[in-house]
Scaffold this active site. Sequence first.
Site, mmCIF file in Angstrom:
data_model
loop_
_atom_site.group_PDB
_atom_site.id
_atom_site.type_symbol
_atom_site.label_atom_id
_atom_site.label_comp_id
_atom_site.label_asym_id
_atom_site.label_seq_id
_atom_site.Cartn_x
_atom_site.Cartn_y
_atom_site.Cartn_z
ATOM 1 N N TYR A 102 0.814 -1.181 0.096
ATOM 2 C CA TYR A 102 -0.120 -0.181 -0.157
ATOM 3 C C TYR A 102 0.830 1.258 0.044
ATOM 4 O O TYR A 102 0.381 2.313 -0.558
ATOM 5 C CB TYR A 102 -0.746 0.086 1.223
ATOM 6 N N LYS A 144 3.465 -15.958 4.023
ATOM 7 C CA LYS A 144 3.691 -16.616 2.709
ATOM 8 C C LYS A 144 5.228 -16.474 2.600
ATOM 9 O O LYS A 144 5.872 -16.270 1.526
ATOM 10 C CB LYS A 144 2.997 -15.551 1.694
ATOM 11 N N ASP A 201 -2.769 -18.407 2.189
ATOM 12 C CA ASP A 201 -3.970 -19.433 1.225
ATOM 13 C C ASP A 201 -4.558 -20.357 2.077
ATOM 14 O O ASP A 201 -5.757 -20.458 2.043
ATOM 15 C CB ASP A 201 -3.310 -19.815 -0.051
ATOM 16 N N ASP A 249 -6.236 -7.029 4.163
ATOM 17 C CA ASP A 249 -7.419 -6.488 3.376
ATOM 18 C C ASP A 249 -8.025 -7.445 2.878
ATOM 19 O O ASP A 249 -9.346 -7.541 3.036
ATOM 20 C CB ASP A 249 -6.681 -5.582 2.413
ATOM 21 N N ASP A 303 -11.971 -9.011 4.553
ATOM 22 C CA ASP A 303 -13.207 -9.167 3.858
ATOM 23 C C ASP A 303 -13.801 -10.656 3.779
ATOM 24 O O ASP A 303 -14.978 -10.680 4.014
ATOM 25 C CB ASP A 303 -13.081 -8.581 2.316
#
Length: 369
Positions: A146, A196, A228, A252, A256
């Site tokens: 970001y 990750k 994941d 982010d 959600d």
Amino acid sequence: MTNYTIALLAGDGIGPEIMAEAVKVFKLVEQRNDISFNLVEAEFGAGAYFKVGHPFPEATKAICDDADAILKGPIGLSHEESKKIPVDLQPERGALLPLRRRYNTFANFRPVSLPKGLAHFSPLKPEVIGEGIDLIMVRELVGGLYFGKKEVGVNEQGLRYVRETLEYDEEQIRRIMHEALQLAMRRKKVLHNIHKSNVLKSSVLWNEVLEEVAEEYPEVEIRHILVDAAATLLCLNPGQFDVMVMENMFGDILSDQGGGILGSLGLMPSACKGPEKSYYEPSHGSAPDIAGQNIANPYSMIGSVAMMLENSFGMVEESQNVWRAMQSVFAEGFSTPDLSKPGSDVKMIKTAEFGDKVVAALEAMPVPK
Ligand code: IPM
Ligand code: MG
């Protein structure tokens, strides 16, 4: 009597409607407690751009600088409407990220908690929900992709290219880990680290720093999960999670998904903590499709108020009362159209009625000593 100044940035779309309900809660909390709130409204978002030419106007910055805490509504427009605003002044890039940067709000807390009275609303089967969903995601909020360097151009082969960088230094990682580990200490003493590291070097450093910081919290059990895999497990068995920590972009996306397993992002309040100042916001967008109809549930906004009471003003009990008040309205079978499945037998009410019922329930609760 303690007096706090709170900047209210209602934002776009459903923002003003759900902000009005949050204000009712502030008014009652100050009536019930030895405290007063100086609520100062300011323009922020696409509306501010069209009114004064900037989504985060100087006047709003001054109001936020003077405030003890900030309550911010959702911002943004539909994809089509957004095109009327120059890319860098669209409210996400032109207002929200600058707000986060200005107050260095590095720690974002996003509870993913299913009110008992709304279990029927989650898309997960009852046997998957089990005892309920009650976890909290801790998202690093001012680093990573970001805020990394960006470059757009044409390369030597004449092809358009883009480069965005994911950067963290160890201090940025250390401070978010302290937040997550301290939260784990106050809860179940289990921390899921989302990473990750099988691909990204940033995750290798992330994990290294976690191991160093975790030595200061020997009671906390750390469980490492690839991002994941975490996405799958959130659907298959959310009950295994309590506190989860992750970098900005992972946070982010997974937050959600947190809204998804509850049934709606409308159930996602959040707190964004900086070294000096914190701001509070729903994690969802401005829902332009239902704006102005008085049908959006104010849960995420009132939940953000509850988080402010606890985290900025130390009003732990009153904050819990606000949560309980909201849960009691669902438990009595009431809901708003955005948080109801077609055909379900909820007693349908509007945004403002939901707010009134929360206020009535809070009023009926004993005032904290
Ligand atoms: C969120 C939002 C923001 C983000 C957008 C509006 C820039 O999706 O708070 O999760 O990506 O952080
Ligand atoms: Mg998001």
